[in-house]
Design a protein around this motif. Structure first.
Motif, PDB file in Angstrom:
ATOM      1  N   UNK A  47       0.784  -1.227   0.000  1.00 52.05           N
ATOM      2  CA  UNK A  47       0.000   0.000   0.000  1.00 52.05           C
ATOM      3  C   UNK A  47       0.816   1.277   0.000  1.00 52.05           C
ATOM      4  N   UNK A  48       2.097   1.200  -0.344  1.00 50.04           N
ATOM      5  CA  UNK A  48       2.948   2.389  -0.324  1.00 50.04           C
ATOM      6  C   UNK A  48       2.789   3.209  -1.603  1.00 50.04           C
ATOM      7  N   UNK A  49       3.029   4.497  -1.457  1.00 46.55           N
ATOM      8  CA  UNK A  49       3.036   5.420  -2.596  1.00 46.55           C
ATOM      9  C   UNK A  49       4.430   6.014  -2.734  1.00 46.55           C
ATOM     10  N   UNK A  50       5.030   5.816  -3.884  1.00 48.57           N
ATOM     11  CA  UNK A  50       6.373   6.331  -4.143  1.00 48.57           C
ATOM     12  C   UNK A  50       6.310   7.299  -5.313  1.00 48.57           C
ATOM     13  N   UNK A  51       6.799   8.505  -5.102  1.00 48.71           N
ATOM     14  CA  UNK A  51       6.864   9.504  -6.175  1.00 48.71           C
ATOM     15  C   UNK A  51       8.177   9.311  -6.940  1.00 48.71           C
ATOM     16  N   UNK A  52       8.069   9.074  -8.239  1.00 46.83           N
ATOM     17  CA  UNK A  52       9.229   9.040  -9.116  1.00 46.83           C
ATOM     18  C   UNK A  52       9.325  10.395  -9.808  1.00 46.83           C
ATOM     19  N   UNK A  53      10.448  11.072  -9.607  1.00 50.82           N
ATOM     20  CA  UNK A  53      10.657  12.397 -10.188  1.00 50.82           C
ATOM     21  C   UNK A  53      11.860  12.318 -11.127  1.00 50.82           C
ATOM     22  N   UNK A  54      11.622  12.030 -12.412  1.00 47.11           N
ATOM     23  CA  UNK A  54      12.724  11.912 -13.370  1.00 47.11           C
ATOM     24  C   UNK A  54      13.295  13.286 -13.717  1.00 47.11           C
ATOM     25  N   UNK A  55      14.368  13.281 -14.513  1.00 47.25           N
ATOM     26  CA  UNK A  55      14.938  14.556 -14.960  1.00 47.25           C
ATOM     27  C   UNK A  55      13.901  15.363 -15.730  1.00 47.25           C
ATOM     28  N   UNK A  56      13.153  14.678 -16.576  1.00 54.77           N
ATOM     29  CA  UNK A  56      12.011  15.281 -17.244  1.00 54.77           C
ATOM     30  C   UNK A  56      11.109  14.153 -17.692  1.00 54.77           C
ATOM     31  N   UNK A  57       9.923  14.473 -18.144  1.00 52.05           N
ATOM     32  CA  UNK A  57       8.937  13.437 -18.465  1.00 52.05           C
ATOM     33  C   UNK A  57       8.944  13.028 -19.928  1.00 52.05           C
ATOM     34  N   UNK A  58       9.834  13.605 -20.743  1.00 51.50           N
ATOM     35  CA  UNK A  58       9.834  13.336 -22.173  1.00 51.50           C
ATOM     36  C   UNK A  58      11.046  12.551 -22.661  1.00 51.50           C
ATOM     37  N   UNK A  59      12.045  12.385 -21.823  1.00 51.05           N
ATOM     38  CA  UNK A  59      13.252  11.661 -22.192  1.00 51.05           C
ATOM     39  C   UNK A  59      12.947  10.163 -22.232  1.00 51.05           C
ATOM     40  N   UNK A  60      13.126   9.482 -23.367  1.00 45.65           N
ATOM     41  CA  UNK A  60      12.811   8.053 -23.457  1.00 45.65           C
ATOM     42  C   UNK A  60      13.514   7.207 -22.403  1.00 45.65           C
ATOM     43  N   UNK A  61      14.759   7.530 -22.088  1.00 50.39           N
ATOM     44  CA  UNK A  61      15.506   6.810 -21.044  1.00 50.39           C
ATOM     45  C   UNK A  61      14.788   6.921 -19.705  1.00 50.39           C
ATOM     46  N   UNK A  62      14.387   8.137 -19.342  1.00 46.23           N
ATOM     47  CA  UNK A  62      13.727   8.355 -18.057  1.00 46.23           C
ATOM     48  C   UNK A  62      12.372   7.644 -18.008  1.00 46.23           C
ATOM     49  N   UNK A  63      11.669   7.630 -19.130  1.00 48.17           N
ATOM     50  CA  UNK A  63      10.372   6.953 -19.183  1.00 48.17           C
ATOM     51  C   UNK A  63      10.543   5.456 -18.923  1.00 48.17           C
ATOM     52  N   UNK A  64      11.571   4.847 -19.515  1.00 51.50           N
ATOM     53  CA  UNK A  64      11.830   3.442 -19.283  1.00 51.50           C
ATOM     54  C   UNK A  64      12.159   3.166 -17.822  1.00 51.50           C
ATOM     55  N   UNK A  65      12.935   4.052 -17.212  1.00 54.65           N
ATOM     56  CA  UNK A  65      13.267   3.891 -15.793  1.00 54.65           C
ATOM     57  C   UNK A  65      12.008   3.969 -14.935  1.00 54.65           C
TER      58      UNK A  65
END
Length: 357
Positions: A47-65
């Motif tokens: 039941x945990x909530x974890x916020x993922x804050x990538x460098x930006x939301x459009x970088x394909x690498x960050x999206x995969x992570x």
């Protein structure tokens, strides 16, 4: 031309994310069950909530992570909230940290766009009881807040291996340049530091003439690349330790064969984006780790820290699902407690078809 790069990256990413999402949906049958906070078999509370804050939301690498993080929390019966800006700046990430505080998140996983500018906001989050995990690009906040860094690979080996790859291809001689991401990115600057040390120690006939910054934006990366090629007509090699930079440079060189015949490109790239450039001879070799695995490991680490089943103590360990167990490495100069995903893979024509991320 930048639109072409974005369309190609988007199409490849859509196929990759679709496959990863299906894999995530088929994971643990307990995913999303029992939201009471009872621990799983690994000692991680559900039941945990974890916020993922990538460098930006459009970088394909960050999206995969981020997709990897979602898979991890789904297996653990929790959820991921992905929140960040569209620019690689600390200012774009701070509202997401504040949103995590307001939402009483259990943990934050963040790829730092700046080593120190995020620290006051992250300290507020820590004071509110939120565990802090940095991944991909670390933060430098001293002792407050305490956090765990999920390092994609040994920092020194990333920097030195990229220089070694390029040296092998250009016979260890000639002018070279670096096409980086943001000038403030912690990981980029650490790798570049080791690149410079490797050049000085092993390759006296390779001269680093310039480092330019594309801010992980295809259009900006293309502009600084063209400026670099214009300013240094005798350039023999480019290292781009960023997936956006190397894919942009490869796309440009693939359509300018006269330049490609004189300039060798390597760095860190996604096999899904770089496959066609390897097959047509534009790029001989490059390297990377699996970004989805990086996010997956970060998700497990965040949930484990929040549950108390993992700690920042040197030598302590925790389980990360299908990736196995990981041990916390003690603080080293410039780096606090950390965990290393593993060595990068070198991709070339002999193995590029084996990888789809």
């Amino acid at each position: 031309m930048s639109r072409t790069v974005r369309r190609r990256a988007t199409a490849l990413l859509a196929l990759t994310v679709a496959g990863l999402t299906l894999a995530a949906c088929s994971s643990s049958s307990n995913a999303g069950a029992d939201p009471t906070g009872a621990p799983t078999a690994t000692g991680v509370k559900k039941g945990q909530t974890v916020y993922f804050i990538p460098k930006d939301t459009q970088n394909p690498y960050e999206v995969l992570a981020d997709v990897g993080g979602q898979k991890a929390l789904k297996e653990l019966g929790g959820k991921v909230v992905i929140s960040s800006g569209t620019a690689d700046t600390a200012a774009a990430q701070i509202p997401s940290i504040q949103a995590a505080i307001q939402a009483h998140a259990n943990a934050i996983v963040i790829a730092g766009n700046d080593p120190s500018a995020l620290c006051p906001s992250l300290n507020q989050a820590a004071q509110a009881g939120i565990k802090i995990v940095a991944f991909d690009s670390d933060i430098s906040c001293g002792t407050s807040p305490s956090h765990l860094f999920i390092n994609q690979a040994d920092t020194a080996s990333v920097g030195t291996s990229e220089v070694d790859l390029l040296a092998k291809e250009i016979n260890s001689t000639g002018q070279i340049a670096i096409l980086s991401a943001a000038a403030s990115a912690t990981n980029q600057n650490a790798w570049i530091g080791y690149m410079k040390k490797q050049l000085a120690a092993k390759y006296p006939n390779m001269k680093l003439v310039s480092t330019v910054y594309g801010n992980d934006d295809p259009a900006t990366s293309l502009t600084v690349l063209q400026g670099l090629l214009s300013a240094y007509p005798n350039l023999k090699g480019i290292i781009s330790p960023t997936t956006v930079g190397i894919s942009t440079a490869a796309q440009y060189l693939s359509t300018h064969k006269d330049v490609a015949s004189k300039v060798t490109l390597t760095g860190l790239g996604l096999p899904s984006q770089m496959k066609s450039y390897v097959k047509d001879g534009t790029v001989k070799s490059f390297e990377l780790w699996n970004p989805s695995n990086l996010g997956y490991l970060a998700g497990y680490a965040a949930a484990s820290l929040s549950s108390g089943s993992a700690s920042l103590q040197t030598g302590s360990s925790f389980k990360a699902g299908t990736l196995g167990s990981f041990k916390v490495i003690g603080p080293t100069p410039g780096v606090g407690p950390s965990v290393v995903l593993g060595p990068p893979t070198v991709f070339d024509s002999s193995n590029i078809d084996q990888f789809n991320f």
